[in-house]
Design an enzyme around this catalytic site. Structure first.
Site, PDB file in Angstrom:
ATOM      1  N   ASN A  88      -6.963  17.220  -6.210  1.00 29.61           N
ATOM      2  CA  ASN A  88      -5.778  16.768  -7.379  1.00 29.61           C
ATOM      3  C   ASN A  88      -5.508  18.278  -8.454  1.00 29.61           C
ATOM      4  OD1 ASN A  88      -4.194  14.169  -6.973  1.00 29.61           O
ATOM      5  ND2 ASN A  88      -6.909  13.800  -6.679  1.00 29.61           N
ATOM      6  N   THR A 124       0.739  -1.207   0.372  1.00 27.76           N
ATOM      7  CA  THR A 124       0.037   0.318  -0.142  1.00 27.76           C
ATOM      8  C   THR A 124       1.006   1.184   0.200  1.00 27.76           C
ATOM      9  OG1 THR A 124      -1.914   0.995   1.249  1.00 27.76           O
ATOM     10  CG2 THR A 124       0.305   0.506   2.763  1.00 27.76           C
TER      11      THR A 124
END
Length: 398
Positions: A393, A191
């Protein structure tokens, strides 16, 4: 008989999460972000065994490459994490800076440099601000220690909205995990950043096997946006301070612990408002089940429908059908449900669609897919897709 009315009328405050025996930690502000702690370190005061997995990205950063070499000996005792700067695509200078950070912190941690794992997360393509980091690291001393798991998890955060920690017990031993990550999250071997610390005593081979199995069932079943990070690192450190444990029980506890931050990571996905679970059953094998499940959980159209509670269940069929090379998938045998509500193959009427919309308004939405091929099953975790993801983003470096 006397009574303490204050204590009986209000619930006791739970004790803060502590490290397993033999581990200690520090956090500090290193100038990587404008304010707040952005450096953390956790170390075992005694020798340990370890297991680690890293991103397979072709642009793996200097921290990953250095840590791969250190992890090969399976005797890591410490992990250092730098937040807000991934130090990726920074050339030879980035390699030197990663090694320098470890070399400067290893004496404070009291371990050889090659027993330190380095995690670095944040913006890609920017060198570490060593002019700010060097004096701040030099100023750290023994009094810097004392950070709890929650503090370390918070210092690791980038766009996370909350720190992620987890705890499990097996016998006399404890397992404590910290993790970060909410975007650029489609783990490929690990991860974003996830570390587990335990005082259980295991051999390196048993620990490695348990870790790989736990990662496969947890972090490999997680996706926020299909993008694999250049910095993915997942590692476990076991120092044996609590003595030996049953290996089967340990593996089960480790898997349970890893699923805890997976749910936290998915639920805190960038811009997320809902946790999305996709359960695929009746598959030929786990690989097929995971591929189909990821097709659904990663579909922008499915994720957007979940966000808006739009009962457009046909998008799930679309996502399954994208697996064009898997000719074993027979549309005539595929079933789809939301929660416990079947929506395919029986065509839902108006009442069913209304019920489906209500299910999709929940904070956790489960989509079940049956393939009717075999008996393998997998559950993957993700989140909805909101305008917030785009805003975060679109403005990430500005």
């Amino acid at each position: 008989m006397t009574h303490d009315h204050a204590s009986s009328s209000s619930p006791a405050t739970p004790a803060p999460l502590a490290w397993p025996l033999g581990f200690r930690a520090l956090t500090a502000h290193g100038g990587l972000r404008a304010e707040g702690d952005d450096i953390s370190a956790v170390v075992s005061d005694r020798p340990a065994v370890s297991a680690a997995m890293f991103t397979r990205s072709r642009f793996a950063g200097p921290a990953v490459r250095l840590s791969r070499a250190h992890a090969a000996g399976r005797r890591l005792r410490a992990v250092v994490t730098l937040a807000q700067n991934a130090n990726v695509a920074t050339g030879a200078e980035g390699e030197r800076h990663a090694a320098e950070v470890v070399a400067r912190l290893a004496p404070l941690l009291g371990v050889p440099a090659d027993e330190v794992l380095l995690g670095s997360t944040g913006v890609i393509g920017r060198p570490l601000p060593m002019a700010a980091l060097r004096p701040r690291i030099a100023a750290l001393g023994p009094t810097a220690f004392g950070a709890a798991p929650l503090g370390v998890a918070r210092a690791m955060m980038t766009t996370d909205t909350r720190p992620k920690t987890a705890e499990r017990r097996v016998g006399a031993a404890r397992l404590v995990g910290v993790a970060k990550g909410v975007g650029m999250l489609e783990p490929d071997m690990a991860t974003m950043l996830a570390y587990v610390f335990t005082d259980a005593e295991l051999g390196p081979e048993a620990l490695d096997a348990a870790w790989r199995a736990a990662v496969d069932d947890s972090f490999h079943c997680l996706s926020v946006d299909t993008d694999t990070s250049t910095s993915d690192t997942a590692a476990i450190f076991a120092n044996g301070a609590a003595g030996p444990v049953d290996e089967v029980a340990f593996a089960a506890a480790l898997r349970e612990l890893c699923l805890d931050p997976v749910r936290q990571l998915a639920g805190d996905g960038e811009g997320a408002t809902k946790l999305l679970r996709v359960e695929v059953s009746g598959a030929r094998d786990r690989a097929q089940a995971r591929t189909v499940a990821k097709s659904v959980v990663n579909s922008p159209l499915v994720k957007a429908a979940v966000h808006g509670a739009d009962p457009n269940w046909g998008r799930v069929l679309m996502a399954i059908g994208k697996n064009t090379d898997d000719t074993a998938i027979d549309p005539a045998r595929v079933t789809v449900r939301f929660g416990t509500l079947p929506v395919h193959p029986a065509e839902p009427g108006a009442a069913t669609l209304a019920a489906l919309a209500e299910i999709m308004r929940r904070e956790e939405v489960t989509i079940g897919v049956g393939l009717g091929i075999g008996d393998a099953e997998v559950t993957v975790y993700g989140c909805d897709l909101s305008a917030g993801y785009v805003r975060i983003n679109a403005d990430y470096t500005s």
